[in-house]
Design a protein around this motif. Structure first.
Motif, PDB file in Angstrom:
ATOM      1  N   GLU A  24       1.166   0.623  -7.369  1.00 14.52           N
ATOM      2  CA  GLU A  24       0.771  -0.463  -8.263  1.00 14.52           C
ATOM      3  C   GLU A  24       1.691  -1.629  -8.001  1.00 14.52           C
ATOM      4  O   GLU A  24       2.891  -1.448  -7.815  1.00 14.52           O
ATOM      5  CB  GLU A  24       0.990  -0.058  -9.725  1.00 14.52           C
ATOM      6  CG  GLU A  24      -0.083   0.755 -10.343  1.00 14.52           C
ATOM      7  CD  GLU A  24       0.274   1.080 -11.789  1.00 14.52           C
ATOM      8  OE1 GLU A  24      -0.346   1.978 -12.336  1.00 14.52           O
ATOM      9  OE2 GLU A  24       1.181   0.443 -12.354  1.00 14.52           O
ATOM     10  N   THR A  25       1.143  -2.828  -8.024  1.00 14.59           N
ATOM     11  CA  THR A  25       2.027  -3.971  -7.876  1.00 14.59           C
ATOM     12  C   THR A  25       1.518  -5.124  -8.718  1.00 14.59           C
ATOM     13  O   THR A  25       0.347  -5.193  -9.064  1.00 14.59           O
ATOM     14  CB  THR A  25       2.164  -4.389  -6.397  1.00 14.59           C
ATOM     15  OG1 THR A  25       3.258  -5.295  -6.285  1.00 14.59           O
ATOM     16  CG2 THR A  25       0.910  -5.048  -5.867  1.00 14.59           C
ATOM     17  N   ILE A  26       2.455  -5.986  -9.046  1.00 15.41           N
ATOM     18  CA  ILE A  26       2.110  -7.216  -9.752  1.00 15.41           C
ATOM     19  C   ILE A  26       2.523  -8.363  -8.851  1.00 15.41           C
ATOM     20  O   ILE A  26       3.633  -8.387  -8.330  1.00 15.41           O
ATOM     21  CB  ILE A  26       2.829  -7.297 -11.110  1.00 15.41           C
ATOM     22  CG1 ILE A  26       2.212  -6.289 -12.086  1.00 15.41           C
ATOM     23  CG2 ILE A  26       2.735  -8.706 -11.689  1.00 15.41           C
ATOM     24  CD1 ILE A  26       2.939  -6.164 -13.403  1.00 15.41           C
ATOM     25  N   LYS A  31      -3.796  -2.111  -8.066  1.00 18.94           N
ATOM     26  CA  LYS A  31      -3.511  -0.676  -8.043  1.00 18.94           C
ATOM     27  C   LYS A  31      -4.240  -0.099  -6.848  1.00 18.94           C
ATOM     28  O   LYS A  31      -5.460  -0.273  -6.699  1.00 18.94           O
ATOM     29  CB  LYS A  31      -4.007  -0.046  -9.348  1.00 18.94           C
ATOM     30  CG  LYS A  31      -3.665   1.432  -9.512  1.00 18.94           C
ATOM     31  CD  LYS A  31      -4.186   1.906 -10.878  1.00 18.94           C
ATOM     32  CE  LYS A  31      -4.324   3.410 -10.946  1.00 18.94           C
ATOM     33  NZ  LYS A  31      -3.129   4.087 -11.408  1.00 18.94           N
ATOM     34  N   GLU A  57      -0.777   4.658  -1.964  1.00 18.55           N
ATOM     35  CA  GLU A  57      -0.960   4.616  -3.400  1.00 18.55           C
ATOM     36  C   GLU A  57       0.175   3.879  -4.096  1.00 18.55           C
ATOM     37  O   GLU A  57       1.340   4.056  -3.732  1.00 18.55           O
ATOM     38  CB  GLU A  57      -1.020   6.063  -3.909  1.00 18.55           C
ATOM     39  CG  GLU A  57      -1.670   6.203  -5.223  1.00 18.55           C
ATOM     40  CD  GLU A  57      -1.806   7.669  -5.601  1.00 18.55           C
ATOM     41  OE1 GLU A  57      -2.202   8.461  -4.726  1.00 18.55           O
ATOM     42  OE2 GLU A  57      -1.509   7.990  -6.753  1.00 18.55           O
ATOM     43  N   PHE A  64      -2.698  -8.014 -10.772  1.00 17.33           N
ATOM     44  CA  PHE A  64      -2.241  -6.629 -10.854  1.00 17.33           C
ATOM     45  C   PHE A  64      -3.112  -5.839  -9.883  1.00 17.33           C
ATOM     46  O   PHE A  64      -4.342  -5.876  -9.982  1.00 17.33           O
ATOM     47  CB  PHE A  64      -2.410  -6.109 -12.286  1.00 17.33           C
ATOM     48  CG  PHE A  64      -2.169  -4.623 -12.435  1.00 17.33           C
ATOM     49  CD1 PHE A  64      -0.901  -4.141 -12.704  1.00 17.33           C
ATOM     50  CD2 PHE A  64      -3.210  -3.721 -12.292  1.00 17.33           C
ATOM     51  CE1 PHE A  64      -0.686  -2.778 -12.845  1.00 17.33           C
ATOM     52  CE2 PHE A  64      -2.999  -2.356 -12.426  1.00 17.33           C
ATOM     53  CZ  PHE A  64      -1.734  -1.882 -12.701  1.00 17.33           C
TER      54      PHE A  64
END
Lengths: 187, 394
Positions: free
Chosen positions: B298-300, B315, B296, B313
């Protein structure tokens, strides 16, 4: 170009008056939770400080059914904050305004309850945000108040009203066949 | 004739389809006589719901799905996605794989820029340049086919690395191709900076200042032609850009000529870095094993596509399917520069201004209807508008 950490520290200072909580999800990033009512002043402050540029707006549908998600647990911890800081214990939406400055990404996060999915338009400060806001309106059904144009940007003109494809409850008509390929159903 | 006609404004709709090019869009130019006063944009004619589809497929399937977001810069989409997922999984990709990613990305930039050069020349009525640049572009298409088996969706990436290696024979073929293209590109540089008839269509047209470009969030060569120092390969190096850096290419004039100069100079920079990579290829593996389920998070993931910053983006939710993938392509950000620079220009300049941002050619559209003073409508095709522009400047 100033280095990434300096840029983030500077950006963090600029939005400090409206900051509820900040997080550093990964290197070069800073997530700043702001209340929906504080969004516009925070965006204006970043713009007036010439801190980077608005790179994208991401809308997230955060389901609230069943057990609380880790996000919700996190949001619950904000409950002591005045006006609940836009927390959404029963699920809702999150709108992310990504500002980029070199390698640094500062994200303003606004949390909206499902029953009151409305956020103010930032077009008065950043006119080019209109395309992102139109996308937000039609894809997630989030109301963007005072936005100059709420026409469809991507969906067809005859798309049924009240159907928002990026909401979690929406399943594309052909999703069944995609699920079939994986030997399972999503319904 | 009507006596004392009151000045009226007309809306000229352009769009939404063009069969030969890739992404249809619809534009409504409001004109006051010959001069454009405002522009409205409607997209979505090729909206396929990829972001939603990505949520309903697993990470491996999504790689192939997302590579098909764009038919021109397919590799950079897959790269942005793979880099993001690898970050979420905490996987380090071997240096050789990263070098191959950069190599293919620069080859892709060469093919994309040459494609743009040809289309932009065509819109100006300079079909000889169009034919030559597209003929030369075949060189890089052949190289990509030789590397990957495909001309367009090369499918170089896998999650955790790349699919194919580059051997000595292929490296030599690439070097020969770059030598040929470099020589040709010198010729193109001379044309776009010295050919008088062409300069009449580009010099001082669609000018955007650095401040304007900054404020509009303009990206890629369009921003760099206005003197904005914005290139993620330098600002935030990904893949192998730390080991094999590129130099930023900018111009200051901010007009169409400057955009041509920046595109052409970026070609030289790509040829140079491609040779550097080939001469200094890191040895070793080209792939590591990826977990099926992604923890789990989030990354950009931001990369420099041929047209500018591509923003992903991602998630994840701990399963083998992503929770959300948001894609913001550079063209979407660059439309704003069309709205900002078009007003004040002649309708005849619109094809060049639209093509100037190197959009995914949504602009090159099928039909144009013009409502003249007597309110009888006249239907124009995009070809008519292009011809109109060419005749206007003849």
């Amino acid at each position: 170009m100033m280095d990434t950490e300096t840029a983030l520290a500077q950006g963090s200072n600029v939005v400090a008056p409206w900051t509820v909580v900040t997080q550093t999800p990964e290197q070069g990033r800073l997530d700043v939770v702001v209340r929906p009512t504080d969004l516009l002043p925070a965006v204006r402050a970043l713009t007036e400080a010439h801190w980077g540029y608005l790179s994208a707006i991401t809308g997230l549908d955060v389901p609230g059914a069943g057990q609380p998600t880790p996000e919700e647990k996190q949001w619950e911890r904000l409950d002591g904050v005045p006006e609940h800081a836009g927390t959404v214990p029963m699920g809702g939406f999150e709108v992310l305004y990504h500002f980029c400055h070199g390698a640094a990404v500062l994200t303003l996060r606004v949390r909206l309850p499902r029953t009151q999915a409305a956020v103010v338009s930032i077009c008065s400060v950043i006119p080019t945000a209109t395309v992102f806001e139109r996308e937000l309106i039609e894809m997630l059904g989030i109301e963007v108040t005072e936005t100059p144009n709420s026409d469809h940007l991507l969906l067809p003109d005859d798309w049924p009203s009240g159907v928002y494809p990026l909401r979690k409850e929406f399943h594309a008509p052909d999703a069944g066949s995609a699920a079939g390929e994986q030997g399972g159903s999503h319904q | 004739m009507i006596q004392n006609p009151k000045p009226q404004k007309f809306i000229v709709p352009i769009g939404p389809q063009h069969p030969a090019l890739k992404e249809p869009g619809h534009f409504e130019f409001t004109v006051d006589g010959e001069i454009v006063t405002s522009v409205a944009i409607r997209l979505g004619y090729v909206h396929r719901g990829i972001e939603k589809a990505a949520e309903e497929r697993n990470y491996v399937q999504d790689l192939y799905l997302l590579e098909r977001v764009c038919g021109i810069c397919s590799h950079i989409h897959a790269t942005a996605y793979a880099l993001g997922v690898e970050k979420l999984a905490g996987i380090t990709v071997p240096p050789r794989a990263q070098a191959i990613r950069e190599l293919v990305a620069e080859l892709e930039r060469v093919h994309s820029h040459l494609l743009w050069l040809g289309v932009a020349a065509h819109e100006a009525g300079f079909d000889t340049l169009f034919m030559y640049s597209w003929r030369d572009r075949e060189t890089v298409m052949d190289i990509l086919e030789r590397l990957s088996g495909n001309r367009v969706n090369y499918s170089a990436n896998v999650l955790g690395g790349v699919k194919f290696n580059v051997d000595a024979a292929q490296a030599d073929a690439i070097r020969r191709g770059m030598d040929f293209l470099e020589e040709r590109t010198h010729h193109y540089y001379n044309i776009v900076t010295a050919e008088e008839t062409f300069l009449r269509r580009t010099r001082g047209v669609g000018t955007m200042s650095a401040d304007q470009a900054e404020a509009l969030g303009t990206l890629g060569p369009t921003a760099r032609a206005s003197g904005v120092q914005r290139d993620l390969r330098i600002d935030s190096p990904y893949a192998a850009y730390t080991e094999f850096p590129v130099q930023i290419v900018t111009a200051s004039a901010g007009d169409l000529e400057a955009r041509f100069v920046v595109h052409v100079n970026e070609l030289f920079e790509s040829y140079r870095v491609i040779r550097v990579i080939l001469d200094n290829f890191p040895p070793g593996e080209i792939e590591v094993r990826m977990p099926r389920r992604i923890p789990e998070g989030e990354t950009i993931s931001r990369v420099e596509a041929p047209r500018g910053e591509l923003f992903y983006f991602i998630k994840s939710n701990g399963t083998d399917q992503p929770e959300r993938i948001k894609i913001r392509t550079p063209s979407l950000s660059n439309w704003a520069s069309v709205s900002a620079t078009a007003p004040g220009h002649k309708l005849a300049d619109m094809p060049m201004i639209l093509v100037g941002i190197d959009p995914c050619f949504s602009c090159s559209d099928r039909s144009v209807s013009i409502l003249p003073h007597d309110r009888q409508s006249k239907l124009w095709t995009w070809e008519d508008l292009r011809q109109y522009g060419i005749e206007y400047y003849r």
